[in-house]
Design a protein around this motif. Structure first.
Motif, short mmCIF file in Angstrom:
data_model
loop_
_atom_site.label_atom_id
_atom_site.label_comp_id
_atom_site.label_asym_id
_atom_site.label_seq_id
_atom_site.Cartn_x
_atom_site.Cartn_y
_atom_site.Cartn_z
N ARG A 141 -7.06 16.09 1.54
CA ARG A 141 -8.36 15.91 2.19
C ARG A 141 -9.27 15.03 1.34
O ARG A 141 -9.92 14.10 1.85
N ALA A 142 -9.31 15.28 0.04
CA ALA A 142 -10.18 14.50 -0.85
C ALA A 142 -9.74 13.05 -0.92
O ALA A 142 -10.56 12.12 -0.84
N SER A 143 -8.43 12.82 -1.07
CA SER A 143 -7.93 11.46 -1.23
C SER A 143 -8.15 10.64 0.04
O SER A 143 -8.59 9.48 -0.03
N THR A 144 -7.88 11.23 1.21
CA THR A 144 -8.07 10.47 2.45
C THR A 144 -9.54 10.29 2.79
O THR A 144 -9.92 9.29 3.40
N ALA A 145 -10.38 11.24 2.38
CA ALA A 145 -11.81 11.11 2.63
C ALA A 145 -12.40 9.93 1.85
O ALA A 145 -13.29 9.22 2.34
N VAL A 146 -11.88 9.70 0.65
CA VAL A 146 -12.41 8.64 -0.21
C VAL A 146 -11.72 7.31 0.06
O VAL A 146 -12.37 6.25 0.12
N PHE A 147 -10.41 7.34 0.22
CA PHE A 147 -9.63 6.09 0.27
C PHE A 147 -9.07 5.77 1.65
O PHE A 147 -8.40 4.75 1.82
N GLU A 170 -7.54 7.51 5.65
CA GLU A 170 -6.43 8.32 6.13
C GLU A 170 -5.24 7.42 6.47
O GLU A 170 -4.85 7.26 7.62
N GLY A 181 -4.01 5.41 1.13
CA GLY A 181 -5.16 6.22 0.74
C GLY A 181 -4.76 7.61 0.31
O GLY A 181 -5.29 8.15 -0.68
#
Length: 477
Positions: free
Chosen positions: A45-51, A53, A57
Motif C-alpha cells: 500500500r505504501a509503495s503504490t501510494a507513493v510510486f 500502482e 511502483g
C-alpha cells in the motif's frame, strides 16, 4: 548498481499473482489476513501510494528491502572480523545470488523476511560477541516486526536459542534485558496474534494444508534445494561458515549460528515446510565463511582462481536468468520455468482481464446489474480487481484466502454467475452453482505455460442466497 539493475527490470512482464493479492490486501488494511500477517500488504500500500500502482511502483519496496539485506550481510561479515575486502565480497555475492535476486525483484513476504532474519542474526551475534544485554531490545524489535510479517521467524529464534544453550555463551540469558526484549516483541506482535485468535487461527489452517498437500515433496527436495536456491557456487562458502566457529577461536562465540541452521532445517523437515524457508539463515553463514574462503583462494594456484571464477560466472548467469525477467516472455517455457515458475506467474494478467470482459459481455445487458464475477483464486480476483474497471467489469468476488473475508456478494445479486476457473471436483460449489455452460477460455499471447493458461470461464446459475452459499465455498489452499 543493485538498485539500478532491479529498477531497470522491475516493469518487465507484469504483476505476480501474489503481488496482485498484496495490492488488494493493502486496499483493505487490517491487522491480519488469512494466510499472512499484515506487513507485506502494508508495504504494498505504501509503495503504490507513493510510486504508483504499477509493477515498477510496487517493486520499489522490494528493491529497498533487497538493498538493505545486502548492507546487513556486509555488516555481518564485519562482525566476524572481516575487512573491507571480505565485506565487499559478502555484499556482492549476496546481491547476485539467485534467491536474493528473486525476492528483491518482486514484492513477497520473503522480501521482508530475508532482511528481518539477517537483522535478528546480526543483533543476536552482537549480543553474543559483546555480552551487552541491551542488544536484547534490538533482537526483540526485529523479532516483533518479523512476527508482523511471517511467523517463520519463530523457527529462527528457536534455532538460535538451541544454539546458545548448546554452545554458549549462556550468560546472555542471565539478564533482565532478555525480559525487556521479549516485552518489545510481544507489544509489536500482539495485535497480529489477537487478530488471528479472533478469526480462528486461519494461518495455522493454511500452514496445515500446505504441509498436508506438499509436505512429502518438500521433504524430498529439501536438501537438494539448499544447495541450489542461494547458488551452488556459494555452497563451499556457507559450509565454511558452518565449520569456522569450531576451528577459529576468534569466532568461537558464533557457534550458536552454526548450530541454528541444522536445527531450523530439522524443524522444517518435521513439519514439511518449503525448502526456501531456511535460505535466509544461509546469508549469515556466507558472511561467516567468506574470510576463510577468500584466504584459500589467495593461497591457491592461479588455476584454482580461474576455475573458481569460471564457476562463479556460470552461476551468475544462471542466477540472473532465474531471478530477473531478462529474456522475452515466450522464452520462459522449458528450463527456466522448471527452475523457477514465478516469472511465468507475471505474464498475461491484462489479457486475462480482457478475456474475462469478453465472457462478461455474453451476459445480456439487462441481467448484468445482478450478475457476479466469481474467481476461483486470489490471483484471478486480484487481476480482475486491478485491470477490470477500465474494461467495464464490476468488483470480483472469490472464496479463496482473504478474499473470502471480503465477500460474500450481496444477496440481491441473483443473476448469472461468471465462474472464472474451477473449484475442486466434488466440492459444495457443484451444488451451489449449477447449469454451468462454457463462456470462454484464457490463453496468453506469449504462450507461457503458467497457472492461468487454459483457464476456462463458465456462466452458472446460483441455487441459494450468497449469504448461505459463501461458507460452503470458502477455500484456504
Amino acid at each position: 548498481m543493485q538498485a539500478v539493475v532491479l529498477t531497470a527490470f522491475s516493469g518487465r512482464y507484469g504483476f505476480h499473482r501474489d503481488e496482485l493479492y498484496f495490492v488488494a490486501s493493502g486496499h483493505r488494511p487490517d491487522w491480519g489476513y488469512v494466510d499472512n500477517p499484515p506487513l507485506t500488504p502494508w508495504l504494498a500500500r505504501a509503495s503504490t501510494a507513493v510510486f504508483g500502482e504499477t509493477p515498477t511502483g510496487l517493486r520499489v519496496a522490494a528493491t529497498l528491502l533487497g538493498m538493505a539485506t545486502v548492507v546487513v550481510a556486509a555488516l555481518l561479515a564485519r562482525e566476524f572480523g572481516g575487512g573491507r575486502g571480505v565485506q565487499l565480497f559478502t555484499a556482492v555475492v549476496t546481491a547476485l545470488s539467485s534467491y536474493v535476486l528473486v525476492v528483491s525483484h518482486m514484492l513477497a513476504t520473503n522480501s521482508a523476511d530475508l532482511l528481518l532474519w539477517c537483522l535478528i542474526a546480526w543483533f543476536g551475534l552482537r549480543l553474543l560477541r559483546t555480552g551487552d544485554g541491551r542488544w536484547w531490545l534490538a533482537v526483540g524489535a526485529a523479532a516483533g516486526l518479523g512476527l508482523v510479517n511471517k511467523w517463520l521467524v519463530l523457527l529462527l529464534l528457536s534455532g538460535l536459542g538451541v544454539g546458545v544453550l548448546a554452545a554458549g555463551p549462556r550468560r546472555v540469558f542471565r539478564t533482565w534485558w532478555l525480559a525487556a526484549g521479549i516485552a518489545v516483541a510481544v507489544v509489536l506482535a500482539a495485535p497480529v496474534v489477537l487478530w488471528q485468535a479472533s478469526h480462528g487461527w486461519p494461518m495455522l489452517t493454511v500452514a496445515g494444508g500446505i504441509s498436508e498437500d506438499d509436505g512429502g515433496e518438500n521433504r524430498l527436495l529439501f536438501v537438494p534445494m539448499q544447495l541450489v536456491l542461494l547458488s551452488p557456487v556459494l555452497v563451499p562458502v556457507w559450509v565454511a561458515g558452518l565449520v569456522r566457529p569450531w576451528r577459529d577461536p576468534a569466532v568461537r562465540w558464533a557457534r550458536a549460528l552454526a548450530i541454528a541452521y541444522p536445527v531450523v532445517c530439522l524443524e522444517l523437515l518435521v513439519v514439511g515446510g518449503k525448502p526456501y524457508y531456511a535460505v535466509p539463515l544461509l546469508l549469515p553463514l556466507v558472511a561467516l565463511g567468506a574470510e576463510p574462503v577468500l584466504r584459500w583462494l589467495r593461497r591457491g594456484r592461479a588455476t584454482r582462481r580461474v576455475l573458481t571464477g569460471a564457476a562463479a560466472a556460470v552461476c551468475l548467469v544462471v542466477s540472473v536468468l532465474i531471478g530477473l525477467p531478462v529474456v522475452p516472455a515466450p522464452a520462459l517455457n522449458g528450463a527456466l520455468l522448471a527452475m523457477n515458475k514465478e516469472p511465468g506467474e507475471q505474464v498475461g494478467w491484462p489479457e486475462f482481464a480482457g478475456n474475462v470482459a469478453g465472457a462478461w459481455a455474453r451476459i445480456p445487458a439487462t441481467e448484468r446489474d445482478t450478475a457476479v464475477i466469481l474467481a476461483a483464486n486470489y490471483g484471478q480476483a486480484g487481476a480482475i480487481e486491478h485491470y477490470g474497471p477500465e474494461r467495464g467489469l464490476p468488483r470480483p468476488y472469490s472464496p479463496h484466502m482473504s478474499y473470502a473475508d471480503w465477500g460474500p456478494p450481496p444477496d440481491r445479486l441473483v443473476g448469472p454467475v461468471l465462474l472464472v476457473g474451477r473449484f475442486v471436483p466434488g466440492s459444495p460449489a457443484e451444488r451451489v452453482l449449477t447449469g454451468c455452460r462454457a463462456a470462454g477460455v484464457h490463453h496468453n499471447a506469449d504462450g507461457v505455460d503458467n497457472d492461468e493458461e487454459g483457464v476456462r470461464f463458465s456462466l452458472c446459475t446460483l441455487t441459494e442466497p450468497w449469504s448461505t452459499a459463501w461458507p460452503l465455498l470458502r477455500e484456504y489452499y
